[in-house]
Design a protein around this motif. Structure first.
Motif, short mmCIF file in Angstrom:
data_model
loop_
_atom_site.label_atom_id
_atom_site.label_comp_id
_atom_site.label_asym_id
_atom_site.label_seq_id
_atom_site.Cartn_x
_atom_site.Cartn_y
_atom_site.Cartn_z
N MET A 100 0.85 -1.19 0.00
CA MET A 100 0.00 0.00 0.00
C MET A 100 0.89 1.25 0.00
SD MET A 100 -2.94 1.09 2.75
CE MET A 100 -3.72 -0.51 2.54
N THR A 101 0.58 2.21 -0.86
CA THR A 101 1.36 3.43 -0.98
C THR A 101 0.63 4.58 -0.29
OG1 THR A 101 2.19 2.64 -3.09
CG2 THR A 101 2.57 4.95 -2.57
N VAL A 102 1.28 5.13 0.73
CA VAL A 102 0.67 6.16 1.57
C VAL A 102 1.52 7.42 1.54
CG1 VAL A 102 -0.09 6.77 3.90
CG2 VAL A 102 -0.24 4.39 3.12
N LEU A 103 0.87 8.58 1.39
CA LEU A 103 1.56 9.87 1.54
C LEU A 103 0.80 10.67 2.58
CD1 LEU A 103 3.75 11.84 0.73
CD2 LEU A 103 2.27 12.65 -1.13
N ASN A 104 1.43 10.85 3.72
CA ASN A 104 0.81 11.56 4.84
C ASN A 104 1.48 12.93 4.98
OD1 ASN A 104 -0.28 12.50 7.19
ND2 ASN A 104 0.11 10.66 8.39
N LEU A 105 0.75 13.96 4.58
CA LEU A 105 1.25 15.34 4.67
C LEU A 105 0.42 16.13 5.68
CD1 LEU A 105 1.85 16.02 0.86
CD2 LEU A 105 3.57 15.48 2.61
N TRP A 106 -0.09 15.47 6.68
CA TRP A 106 -0.92 16.12 7.69
C TRP A 106 -0.13 17.21 8.42
CZ3 TRP A 106 -0.44 15.34 13.23
CH2 TRP A 106 -1.44 15.97 13.97
N ARG A 107 -0.75 18.37 8.50
CA ARG A 107 -0.26 19.50 9.28
C ARG A 107 1.20 19.84 8.95
NH1 ARG A 107 -1.70 19.75 15.63
NH2 ARG A 107 -3.81 19.70 14.76
N ARG A 108 1.46 20.03 7.68
CA ARG A 108 2.81 20.41 7.25
C ARG A 108 2.90 21.90 6.92
NH1 ARG A 108 5.82 15.92 5.43
NH2 ARG A 108 5.21 14.16 6.75
N GLY A 109 1.79 22.63 7.07
CA GLY A 109 1.82 24.06 6.77
C GLY A 109 2.08 24.34 5.30
N LEU A 110 1.56 23.51 4.42
CA LEU A 110 1.88 23.61 3.00
C LEU A 110 1.34 24.88 2.34
CD1 LEU A 110 1.22 19.92 1.87
CD2 LEU A 110 3.42 21.00 2.37
N GLY A 111 0.11 25.23 2.66
CA GLY A 111 -0.52 26.36 1.95
C GLY A 111 -0.96 25.98 0.56
N GLU A 112 -0.16 25.20 -0.14
CA GLU A 112 -0.49 24.71 -1.48
C GLU A 112 0.20 23.36 -1.67
OE1 GLU A 112 -0.30 26.24 -6.12
OE2 GLU A 112 0.05 27.62 -4.46
N VAL A 113 -0.47 22.46 -2.36
CA VAL A 113 0.09 21.12 -2.55
C VAL A 113 1.16 21.16 -3.64
CG1 VAL A 113 -0.44 18.72 -3.10
CG2 VAL A 113 -2.15 20.14 -1.92
N PRO A 114 2.35 20.63 -3.37
CA PRO A 114 3.38 20.58 -4.41
C PRO A 114 2.89 19.82 -5.64
CG PRO A 114 4.29 20.02 -2.25
CD PRO A 114 2.80 20.08 -2.08
N GLU A 115 3.19 20.33 -6.82
CA GLU A 115 2.69 19.75 -8.06
C GLU A 115 3.13 18.30 -8.25
OE1 GLU A 115 0.51 20.66 -10.52
OE2 GLU A 115 -0.05 22.21 -9.07
N ASP A 116 4.30 17.95 -7.72
CA ASP A 116 4.79 16.60 -7.95
C ASP A 116 3.94 15.54 -7.25
OD1 ASP A 116 5.61 17.24 -5.37
OD2 ASP A 116 7.55 16.25 -5.55
N VAL A 117 3.11 15.96 -6.29
CA VAL A 117 2.20 15.00 -5.64
C VAL A 117 1.25 14.39 -6.66
CG1 VAL A 117 0.29 14.79 -4.00
CG2 VAL A 117 2.35 16.05 -3.35
N TRP A 118 0.82 15.20 -7.63
CA TRP A 118 -0.16 14.72 -8.61
C TRP A 118 0.46 13.77 -9.63
CZ3 TRP A 118 -3.38 16.05 -5.40
CH2 TRP A 118 -3.49 17.33 -4.88
N GLU A 119 1.77 13.65 -9.61
CA GLU A 119 2.45 12.70 -10.51
C GLU A 119 2.59 11.32 -9.88
OE1 GLU A 119 2.97 13.74 -13.50
OE2 GLU A 119 2.37 15.78 -12.94
N ARG A 120 2.27 11.20 -8.61
CA ARG A 120 2.46 9.92 -7.90
C ARG A 120 1.21 9.06 -8.08
NH1 ARG A 120 5.54 11.17 -2.25
NH2 ARG A 120 5.42 8.89 -2.26
N ASP A 121 1.05 8.56 -9.28
CA ASP A 121 -0.19 7.88 -9.64
C ASP A 121 -0.37 6.51 -8.99
OD1 ASP A 121 1.69 6.52 -11.10
OD2 ASP A 121 0.90 7.07 -13.06
N GLY A 122 0.61 6.08 -8.21
CA GLY A 122 0.46 4.83 -7.48
C GLY A 122 -0.10 4.99 -6.08
N LEU A 123 -0.36 6.25 -5.67
CA LEU A 123 -0.85 6.50 -4.31
C LEU A 123 -2.20 5.83 -4.07
CD1 LEU A 123 -0.03 10.26 -3.64
CD2 LEU A 123 1.02 8.27 -2.55
N GLU A 124 -2.33 5.26 -2.87
CA GLU A 124 -3.60 4.68 -2.45
C GLU A 124 -4.25 5.48 -1.31
OE1 GLU A 124 -3.58 0.13 -2.63
OE2 GLU A 124 -1.48 0.66 -2.27
N ILE A 125 -3.42 6.10 -0.46
CA ILE A 125 -3.91 6.94 0.63
C ILE A 125 -3.17 8.27 0.57
CG2 ILE A 125 -4.11 7.22 3.13
CD1 ILE A 125 -4.18 4.20 3.40
N LEU A 126 -3.92 9.36 0.55
CA LEU A 126 -3.32 10.69 0.54
C LEU A 126 -3.98 11.53 1.63
CD1 LEU A 126 -1.51 12.91 -0.64
CD2 LEU A 126 -3.31 13.35 -2.34
#
Length: 238
Positions: free
Chosen positions: A1-27
């Motif tokens: 299972m591929t998980v990307l946990n960016l909880w409470r990172r103060g991002l303000g905006e999601v980095p564009e490269d996140v949308w390239e990770r097409d194998g993600l199952e949990i975001l």
């Protein structure tokens, strides 16, 4: 299972490269001060869980409806959404949807196309009504509608034959909605803090009812009905 946990990172905006990770199952993008979501989210076709809660999103892109792999959870609670995209109806395999704590005045009619929904939460919004299409959610088990401005429910709620939990606290109901009389699986009904003055006798015929909360209404003459419910083992608060 591929998980990307960016909880409470103060991002303000999601980095564009996140949308390239097409194998993600949990975001998880919760609590990042996000005000917009890129249409690129629609590329993540393998996601089964997406958490966008506790941000400042004012809209969701239609591309969210392209996430046909969403089967477990979609959290969009505690944002600034005034409407939901009609494309959500394409999420026909999603089991859990939480739209609570948004200034929503209605839900899209396409919510009735979300055929696999088991639990729908729309608490503390500004809902004035529900779409009749809601009655098509034949697998729905729990419906949480606390803290809205509902004065009634559509008659099609009678078609929710598998509904077990219904939370209608803190609305503007003047009567117990008649459609509930047709719900054979309803176990818990919460009607606290409404404007109900009468408890209809048909409530005693709800075969599965185990808990009924009527507190903070202006009920009159309900004693006999309450007594009948208690005799058959239903726990009633009033």
């Amino acid at each position: 299972m591929t998980v990307l946990n960016l909880w409470r990172r103060g991002l303000g905006e999601v980095p564009e490269d996140v949308w390239e990770r097409d194998g993600l199952e949990i975001l998880v993008l919760a609590d990042n001060g996000l005000t917009r979501l890129s249409p690129g989210v629609g590329r993540l076709r393998r996601l089964h869980t997406l958490d966008l809660g506790h941000n400042r999103l004012r809209a969701l892109p239609e591309e969210v409806g392209g996430l046909v792999g969403l089967t477990r959870c979609l959290y969009v609670h505690d944002n600034e959404l005034t409407a939901l995209p009609s494309s959500l109806g394409r999420l026909t395999r999603l089991r859990y949807l939480n739209t609570g704590e948004n200034p929503l005045t209605d839900l899209p009619s396409t919510v009735g196309d979300m055929a696999a929904l088991v639990e729908l939460r729309a608490q503390h919004c500004q809902l004035m009504g529900l779409p009749p299409s809601l009655g098509r959610l034949r697998h729905l088990r729990e419906l949480w509608l606390r803290g809205n401005v509902l004065t009634g429910l559509p008659d099609t709620v009678a078609d929710l034959r598998g509904l077990r939990v219904l939370d209608l606290r803190e609305n503007r109901l003047a009567r117990v909605p008649e459609a509930l009389a047709a719900l054979p699986s309803l176990r818990a009904l919460d009607l606290r803090s409404n404007r109900i003055t009468r408890l209809p006798s048909w409530v005693t015929a709800l075969p599965a009812l185990e808990r009924l909360d009527l507190r903070w209404n202006d009920l009159r003459g309900a004693g006999d009905t309450v007594a009948a419910l208690e005799r058959r083992g239903c726990f009633v608060l009033w």
